[in-house]
Design an enzyme around this catalytic site. Structure first.
Site, PDB file in Angstrom:
ATOM      1  N   TYR A 133      27.465  48.329  38.227  1.00  0.00           N
ATOM      2  CA  TYR A 133      26.669  47.114  38.367  1.00  0.00           C
ATOM      3  C   TYR A 133      27.570  45.940  38.713  1.00  0.00           C
ATOM      4  O   TYR A 133      28.791  46.013  38.597  1.00  0.00           O
ATOM      5  CB  TYR A 133      25.885  46.829  37.079  1.00  0.00           C
ATOM      6  CG  TYR A 133      26.720  46.281  35.943  1.00  0.00           C
ATOM      7  CD1 TYR A 133      26.685  44.922  35.629  1.00  0.00           C
ATOM      8  CD2 TYR A 133      27.543  47.102  35.183  1.00  0.00           C
ATOM      9  CE1 TYR A 133      27.446  44.408  34.585  1.00  0.00           C
ATOM     10  CE2 TYR A 133      28.298  46.604  34.141  1.00  0.00           C
ATOM     11  CZ  TYR A 133      28.247  45.253  33.845  1.00  0.00           C
ATOM     12  OH  TYR A 133      29.007  44.750  32.826  1.00  0.00           O
ATOM     13  N   LYS A 181      33.371  49.012  36.883  1.00  0.00           N
ATOM     14  CA  LYS A 181      32.295  48.243  36.251  1.00  0.00           C
ATOM     15  C   LYS A 181      31.089  49.161  36.043  1.00  0.00           C
ATOM     16  O   LYS A 181      30.056  49.063  36.713  1.00  0.00           O
ATOM     17  CB  LYS A 181      31.932  47.015  37.080  1.00  0.00           C
ATOM     18  CG  LYS A 181      31.181  45.949  36.273  1.00  0.00           C
ATOM     19  CD  LYS A 181      31.134  44.640  37.025  1.00  0.00           C
ATOM     20  CE  LYS A 181      30.333  43.577  36.274  1.00  0.00           C
ATOM     21  NZ  LYS A 181      30.970  43.147  35.020  1.00  0.00           N
ATOM     22  N   GLU A 231      40.240  42.522  26.471  1.00  0.00           N
ATOM     23  CA  GLU A 231      39.366  41.535  27.110  1.00  0.00           C
ATOM     24  C   GLU A 231      38.162  41.314  26.210  1.00  0.00           C
ATOM     25  O   GLU A 231      38.021  41.940  25.158  1.00  0.00           O
ATOM     26  CB  GLU A 231      38.920  42.029  28.483  1.00  0.00           C
ATOM     27  CG  GLU A 231      38.208  43.374  28.450  1.00  0.00           C
ATOM     28  CD  GLU A 231      38.065  43.984  29.836  1.00  0.00           C
ATOM     29  OE1 GLU A 231      38.010  43.227  30.819  1.00  0.00           O
ATOM     30  OE2 GLU A 231      38.000  45.226  29.917  1.00  0.00           O
ATOM     31  N   LEU A 252      38.768  45.364  33.063  1.00  0.00           N
ATOM     32  CA  LEU A 252      38.049  45.135  34.306  1.00  0.00           C
ATOM     33  C   LEU A 252      38.727  44.010  35.081  1.00  0.00           C
ATOM     34  O   LEU A 252      39.036  42.966  34.490  1.00  0.00           O
ATOM     35  CB  LEU A 252      36.595  44.740  33.995  1.00  0.00           C
ATOM     36  CG  LEU A 252      35.714  44.500  35.216  1.00  0.00           C
ATOM     37  CD1 LEU A 252      35.353  45.816  35.885  1.00  0.00           C
ATOM     38  CD2 LEU A 252      34.457  43.725  34.822  1.00  0.00           C
TER      39      LEU A 252
END
Length: 288
Positions: A33, A148, A181, A206
């Site tokens: 996505y 992702k 993250e 990511l």
């Protein structure tokens, strides 16, 4: 008027949007996505998002149902049909539906492509003025975080833990005690020596599109940026901290695990980078 979604070539009211229960995105989270911000009715930094989408598809060996170059047309059409001035466009591509539930790639499946628009106050976000509180949690995700993927259960659990702890975001921490993250963002700290630190891109994180743009802006402003791991202990002692994402742009972090970061209020550098990013984003998205 109902919100309009896109499903496999058709623009339809969102409450009529349907995909098969045999779709592999539903059964296996076998899909990817992207989320792009919309400001002033225009998509922000979208080329970067589509480039990352193309890479994610390639890594999972999922074919795009339409040329990636045409996906921006779908996004723009959703912005227009929904009269979206400020908010987000979400898109998702899965491997598609097969006749039976089997783990291996089905030869007969055609990719499923869905997208929708969502209104959100991005520029005038209250969190930009107050800052956000962050909670650290163990990083429970799989090893290919650079893709992702729609497999977001670990991030859902992290975000829920943050909310239940009175925070707005979670920073995930690896087994060595280093921040990877956020559950839906990239983590930055500013050291006492005025060095911006964010984790080096690898399969552990990511590659954030907003992160990339903010790093360029920071370096243009004369800030030193180090791409390296930083520990939770180092983050506690940071002068400032902030997070970046398409849906939030740049948001100051004012506390971590209940400990104030710096003065406990949004810092000057965080505020500056947010302002400069918004200026850059709105200028580069103009077509007139």
């Amino acid at each position: 008027m109902s919100d309009i979604a896109y499903v496999n070539g058709a623009y339809i009211p969102i409450d009529e949007a349907r995909v098969s229960i045999l779709d592999r995105g539903f059964l296996f989270a076998d899909g990817v996505y992207e989320v792009a911000a919309v400001i002033g009715g225009r998509l922000i930094d979208n080329e970067s998002h589509l480039s990352r989408l193309e890479r994610s598809l390639r890594e999972l060996r999922i074919g795009s149902p339409i040329p990636v170059s045409r996906i921006a047309e779908v996004e723009a059409e959703l912005v227009a049909r929904n009269g979206l001035s400020e908010g987000l466009v979400y898109l998702q591509i899965t491997r598609g539906a097969a006749a039976e539930r089997e783990f291996g790639f089905p030869a007969e499946a055609a990719p499923t492509f869905v997208a929708f628009a969502q209104k959100k106050n991005i520029i005038a976000s209250p969190a930009a003025e107050t800052g956000v509180k962050v909670l650290t949690v163990p990083d429970l995700r799989w090893a290919r975080r650079d893709i992702k993927s729609t497999a977001l259960l670990a991030q859902v659990l992290a975000k829920q833990a943050a909310l239940e702890g009175g925070c707005q975001e979670a920073w995930m921490v690896d087994q060595e005690g280093f921040v990877t993250e956020g559950s839906s963002s990239t983590a930055f700290i500013l050291t006492g020596a005025n060095v911006l630190v964010t984790r080096l891109n690898s399969s552990a994180v990511l590659p954030g599109c907003t992160r990339k743009a903010v790093q360029v802006i920071a370096e243009r402003e004369g800030l030193t940026v180090e791409e390296r791991s930083f520990s939770v202990a180092e983050a506690y002692e940071a002068k400032e901290a902030f997070l970046t994402s398409a849906s939030n742009l740049v948001l100051p972090v004012v506390s971590l695990d209940g400990r104030p970061i710096g003065s406990g209020a949004p810092g000057d550098t965080s505020r500056l980078l947010r302002r400069l990013y918004i200026e850059w984003a709105t200028n580069t998205s103009r077509t007139d």
